[in-house]
Write a protein that holds these residues in place. Structure first.
Motif, PDB file in Angstrom:
ATOM      1  N   PHE A  23     -44.855   6.314  -8.832  1.00  0.00           N
ATOM      2  CA  PHE A  23     -45.492   5.202  -8.726  1.00  0.00           C
ATOM      3  C   PHE A  23     -46.702   5.615  -8.337  1.00  0.00           C
ATOM      4  O   PHE A  23     -47.719   6.430  -8.307  1.00  0.00           O
ATOM      5  N   THR A  24     -47.475   4.081  -7.831  1.00  0.00           N
ATOM      6  CA  THR A  24     -49.159   4.020  -7.508  1.00  0.00           C
ATOM      7  C   THR A  24     -49.418   4.118  -6.078  1.00  0.00           C
ATOM      8  O   THR A  24     -48.957   2.994  -5.693  1.00  0.00           O
ATOM      9  N   ILE A  25     -49.973   4.619  -5.449  1.00  0.00           N
ATOM     10  CA  ILE A  25     -51.212   4.143  -4.494  1.00  0.00           C
ATOM     11  C   ILE A  25     -52.062   3.845  -4.874  1.00  0.00           C
ATOM     12  O   ILE A  25     -53.285   4.533  -4.292  1.00  0.00           O
ATOM     13  N   ALA A  26     -53.167   2.657  -4.889  1.00  0.00           N
ATOM     14  CA  ALA A  26     -54.537   2.160  -4.662  1.00  0.00           C
ATOM     15  C   ALA A  26     -54.950   2.360  -3.536  1.00  0.00           C
ATOM     16  O   ALA A  26     -54.591   2.450  -2.516  1.00  0.00           O
ATOM     17  N   ARG A  27     -56.535   2.813  -3.726  1.00  0.00           N
ATOM     18  CA  ARG A  27     -57.314   2.601  -2.717  1.00  0.00           C
ATOM     19  C   ARG A  27     -57.468   1.479  -1.240  1.00  0.00           C
ATOM     20  O   ARG A  27     -57.138  -0.136  -1.667  1.00  0.00           O
ATOM     21  N   ASN A  28     -57.104   2.233  -0.192  1.00  0.00           N
ATOM     22  CA  ASN A  28     -57.265   1.018   1.760  1.00  0.00           C
ATOM     23  C   ASN A  28     -55.479   0.510   1.290  1.00  0.00           C
ATOM     24  O   ASN A  28     -55.617  -0.733   1.912  1.00  0.00           O
ATOM     25  N   GLN A  29     -54.592   1.024   0.965  1.00  0.00           N
ATOM     26  CA  GLN A  29     -53.940  -0.161   0.337  1.00  0.00           C
ATOM     27  C   GLN A  29     -53.353   1.169   2.027  1.00  0.00           C
ATOM     28  O   GLN A  29     -53.343   1.934   2.560  1.00  0.00           O
ATOM     29  N   PHE A  30     -52.218   0.032   2.484  1.00  0.00           N
ATOM     30  CA  PHE A  30     -51.137   0.388   3.713  1.00  0.00           C
ATOM     31  C   PHE A  30     -49.626   0.792   2.944  1.00  0.00           C
ATOM     32  O   PHE A  30     -49.167  -0.238   2.796  1.00  0.00           O
ATOM     33  N   VAL A  31     -49.428   1.856   2.643  1.00  0.00           N
ATOM     34  CA  VAL A  31     -48.212   1.886   1.960  1.00  0.00           C
ATOM     35  C   VAL A  31     -46.738   2.547   2.875  1.00  0.00           C
ATOM     36  O   VAL A  31     -47.347   3.672   3.154  1.00  0.00           O
ATOM     37  N   SER A  32     -45.672   2.020   3.040  1.00  0.00           N
ATOM     38  CA  SER A  32     -44.691   2.662   3.207  1.00  0.00           C
ATOM     39  C   SER A  32     -43.322   3.079   2.523  1.00  0.00           C
ATOM     40  O   SER A  32     -42.952   3.085   1.658  1.00  0.00           O
ATOM     41  N   PHE A  33     -43.036   4.597   2.863  1.00  0.00           N
ATOM     42  CA  PHE A  33     -41.434   5.380   2.268  1.00  0.00           C
ATOM     43  C   PHE A  33     -40.572   5.157   3.472  1.00  0.00           C
ATOM     44  O   PHE A  33     -40.870   5.429   4.722  1.00  0.00           O
ATOM     45  N   ILE A  34     -39.296   4.484   2.857  1.00  0.00           N
ATOM     46  CA  ILE A  34     -38.709   4.709   3.913  1.00  0.00           C
ATOM     47  C   ILE A  34     -36.835   4.891   3.844  1.00  0.00           C
ATOM     48  O   ILE A  34     -37.021   4.968   1.976  1.00  0.00           O
ATOM     49  N   GLY A  35     -35.518   5.345   4.052  1.00  0.00           N
ATOM     50  CA  GLY A  35     -35.283   5.923   3.741  1.00  0.00           C
ATOM     51  C   GLY A  35     -33.965   6.481   4.359  1.00  0.00           C
ATOM     52  O   GLY A  35     -34.496   6.627   5.870  1.00  0.00           O
ATOM     53  N   PRO A  36     -32.623   6.473   4.216  1.00  0.00           N
ATOM     54  CA  PRO A  36     -31.531   7.082   4.913  1.00  0.00           C
ATOM     55  C   PRO A  36     -32.603   9.084   5.927  1.00  0.00           C
ATOM     56  O   PRO A  36     -33.596   9.796   4.931  1.00  0.00           O
ATOM     57  N   SER A  37     -32.244   9.526   6.823  1.00  0.00           N
ATOM     58  CA  SER A  37     -32.431  11.174   6.843  1.00  0.00           C
ATOM     59  C   SER A  37     -31.963  12.116   6.263  1.00  0.00           C
ATOM     60  O   SER A  37     -31.081  12.011   5.563  1.00  0.00           O
ATOM     61  N   GLY A  38     -33.033  13.138   5.783  1.00  0.00           N
ATOM     62  CA  GLY A  38     -32.823  14.203   4.867  1.00  0.00           C
ATOM     63  C   GLY A  38     -33.340  13.366   3.521  1.00  0.00           C
ATOM     64  O   GLY A  38     -32.529  14.619   2.345  1.00  0.00           O
ATOM     65  N   CYS A  39     -33.681  12.458   3.035  1.00  0.00           N
ATOM     66  CA  CYS A  39     -33.230  12.331   1.268  1.00  0.00           C
ATOM     67  C   CYS A  39     -34.384  12.671   1.198  1.00  0.00           C
ATOM     68  O   CYS A  39     -34.834  12.288  -0.329  1.00  0.00           O
ATOM     69  N   GLY A  40     -35.673  13.795   2.021  1.00  0.00           N
ATOM     70  CA  GLY A  40     -37.350  13.781   1.634  1.00  0.00           C
ATOM     71  C   GLY A  40     -38.490  13.144   1.628  1.00  0.00           C
ATOM     72  O   GLY A  40     -39.402  13.632   1.103  1.00  0.00           O
ATOM     73  N   LYS A  41     -38.422  12.487   2.727  1.00  0.00           N
ATOM     74  CA  LYS A  41     -39.550  11.808   2.548  1.00  0.00           C
ATOM     75  C   LYS A  41     -40.419  12.393   3.317  1.00  0.00           C
ATOM     76  O   LYS A  41     -41.420  12.686   3.061  1.00  0.00           O
ATOM     77  N   THR A  42     -40.011  13.454   4.369  1.00  0.00           N
ATOM     78  CA  THR A  42     -40.979  14.532   5.229  1.00  0.00           C
ATOM     79  C   THR A  42     -41.987  15.374   3.810  1.00  0.00           C
ATOM     80  O   THR A  42     -43.042  15.477   3.696  1.00  0.00           O
ATOM     81  N   THR A  43     -40.655  16.064   2.884  1.00  0.00           N
ATOM     82  CA  THR A  43     -41.095  17.302   1.827  1.00  0.00           C
ATOM     83  C   THR A  43     -42.083  16.489   0.481  1.00  0.00           C
ATOM     84  O   THR A  43     -43.418  16.727   0.609  1.00  0.00           O
ATOM     85  N   LEU A  44     -42.243  14.348   0.171  1.00  0.00           N
ATOM     86  CA  LEU A  44     -42.548  13.949   0.019  1.00  0.00           C
ATOM     87  C   LEU A  44     -44.241  14.048   0.314  1.00  0.00           C
ATOM     88  O   LEU A  44     -45.709  14.178  -0.087  1.00  0.00           O
ATOM     89  N   LEU A  45     -44.270  13.929   1.972  1.00  0.00           N
ATOM     90  CA  LEU A  45     -45.803  13.293   1.976  1.00  0.00           C
ATOM     91  C   LEU A  45     -46.637  15.333   2.410  1.00  0.00           C
ATOM     92  O   LEU A  45     -47.184  14.922   2.247  1.00  0.00           O
TER      93      LEU A  45
END
Length: 536
Positions: A23-45
């Motif tokens: 994935f790519t995230i540009a400067r000054n963007q507001f981006v969200s990651f959603i998904g079920p519990s335990g799928c690795g969202k916090t690990t990605l952060l």
């Protein structure tokens, strides 16, 4: 681009958490990651923030100026709101100038907390605490702000107000914001782009671009309200239809509970609260009278001879006599000196050794078996050896007190440091402070209440250690006084010495408890049922 992930794969040993994510995230963007519990969202952060290391070939973040707002409360409860906001500068070694303080005050004003600069976390509601955390993240003017489900534990109205605040802050600043959330509506309301994650190992299954339109339509045109625009509602429906399986195990938002408010009590109310708090202390004289009556009844009813148990009134009379004539002071002062010296030595050693063992698994494995084995030897059995090695002076009694206090205090201090490290681990991992600052700013203040809880118990054990040493080799001290009274068949004096030992132990405990409560007040950690807070 500020962030580029190219076939990012990450895991721990054989457990793969993220699989081939790009994935790519540009400067000054507001981006969200959603998904079920335990799928690795916090690990990605954690990967984005640099908490977990990863190859730059798979993840390239074009800034080191990052702030993080964690899911769980991460304010230091012994610091007020202003000092919590200033924490990043202190950890960086930046001098706290009046200009920097003013900037922190302005940042608190920006998040709606003007006038709350000197309020402590226990005085704030859940939503207000999150505002302080956001202020702490924004005060350093980050290029990248990471939000890990920051509003998940708040009630729905507070959550919506903070969503509106987050949207406003994003328009006011130039930072890029990455949010993890379980709420589709929240993601659609806040974001320019939504990444939908699923499966284990986690993959990005959908990417939704959201048109940036005003949050207002013909029916709902109130500024500052949580309404989705037409495009956001459309994206919301699409995400729910296409990734419905993501929400099968989603947890409901947990309300934070009612906000405590400050009450202004009258004199009668304060008196009533004081009496309820000290009710059991007021019962102590009645308990002592009841015990005196019961022992007197047993003495008379069963005709117990005086050489086994004198009448309680005779013991009380002899006790007052030792107090009035000063007979007891020489022995009492010796026991106090021995026990407090032994306790101080044990406390000093166990604080240092407990910290080292808590931090070093190798040291723990090397030392703990021997310490446990040593603790199994009764202090009474060691006392004769101490006399043999150290002589008949005060040294063997002090050393016996150290032995009795040492092991329980060591275990308590190890637990205190480990619990403090566990409580502070998110902040420590993110800020990566030098070990001295980590100890002074995080671990020691967090561990002190637990350490003092152990002190309240251990300091009474030091009396036992001193008395054991006096039994074996002493000619002064309360333990020696029991032995001398026994040799002279002065049974009343034997019981008087026991009463003084009990009073000494209770005095130690109460003094330690007063210091403990004073410490908790100093650190603004509530130890009572009531908490004092202020309304939003």
């Amino acid at each position: 681009m500020l962030i580029e992930a190219d076939h990012l794969t990450f895991g721990f040993k054989q457990d793969v958490i993220l699989q081939d994510i790009s994935f790519t995230i540009a400067r000054n963007q507001f981006v969200s990651f959603i998904g079920p519990s335990g799928c690795g969202k916090t690990t990605l952060l954690y990967l984005l923030a640099g908490i977990y290391p990863v190859s730059r070939n798979m993840l390239d973040v074009q800034t080191d100026h990052i702030s993080f707002v964690f899911q769980h409360d991460s304010l230091l409860e012994w610091r007020d709101a202003l000092r919590n906001v200033l924490l990043p500068f202190e950890l960086d070694g930046t001098p706290i100038t009046p200009e920097l303080k003013q900037k922190a005050v302005e940042t608190l004003k920006t998040v709606g907390l003007e006038g709350f600069e000197h309020y402590f976390p226990r005085q704030l509601s859940g939503g207000m605490k999150k505002r302080v955390e956001i202020a702490r993240a924004l005060v350093t003017d980050p290029d990248l702000l990471i939000l890990d489900e920051p509003f998940s534990a708040l009630d729905i109205l507070t959550r919506e107000r903070l969503n509106i605040l987050s949207k406003k802050l994003h328009t006011m600043t130039t930072c890029t914001i990455v949010l993890v959330t379980h709420s589709v509506e929240e993601a659609c309301f806040l974001s320019d782009k939504v990444f939908v994650m699923a499966n284990q190992p986690a993959e990005i299954v959908k990417v939704k671009e959201i048109e940036n339109t005003a949050h207002c339509d013909a029916e709902n045109c109130e500024p500052g309200r949580f309404f989705l625009s037409d495009s956001e509602r459309s994206i919301n429906r699409e995400i729910r239809q296409e990734a419905n399986h993501l929400w099968q195990h989603a947890q409901a938002i947990r309300p934070n509970g009612a906000v405590n408010t400050t009450t202004f009590e009258g004199r009668n109310a304060r008196l009533k609260r004081w009496f309820s708090r000290h009710f059991f202390m007021c019962l102590i004289p009645l308990e002592l009278l009841g015990m005196f009556w019961l022992l007197s009844f047993i003495k008379v009813r069963f005709v117990i001879p005086d050489f086994l148990f004198p009448h309680p009134s005779a013991i009380v009379k002899r006790f007052m006599s030792t107090l009035h004539t000063g007979f007891i002071w020489s022995d009492l002062s010796v026991t106090i000196l021995e026990s407090l010296t032994g306790f101080t030595i044990a406390l000093s050693i166990t604080l240092v050794l407990g910290y080292l063992i808590a931090k070093s698994r190798l040291l723990s494995q090397l030392l703990m078996p021997y310490l446990i084995a040593t603790n199994t030897i009764p202090s009474v059995a060691l006392a004769p050896f101490l006399v043999l090695w150290l002589g008949f002076g005060m040294a063997p009694k002090i050393f016996t007190a150290v032995i009795v206090v040492f092991f329980p205090m060591l275990i308590n201090n190890i637990s205190a440091i480990k619990l403090a490290e566990q409580r502070m681990q998110e902040l420590i991992r993110f800020y990566k402070p030098f070990w001295v600052k980590r100890f002074v700013k995080f671990e020691l203040p967090a561990a002190l209440p637990v350490i003092f809880s152990g002190i309240k118990v251990s300091i009474t054990l030091s009396v036992i250690g001193a008395v054991v040493g006096e039994f074996i080799s002493g000619n002064t001290g309360l333990g020696s006084l029991v032995g001398r009274a026994k040799a002279n068949f002065d049974i009343e004096l034997m019981f008087v010495a026991l009463v003084w030992l009990v009073l000494l132990g209770l005095s130690y405990y109460n003094i330690a408890n007063v210091l403990y409560l004073g410490l908790c007040k100093k650190l603004h950690i509530s130890q009572q049922r009531e908490t004092y807070s202020n309304p939003k």
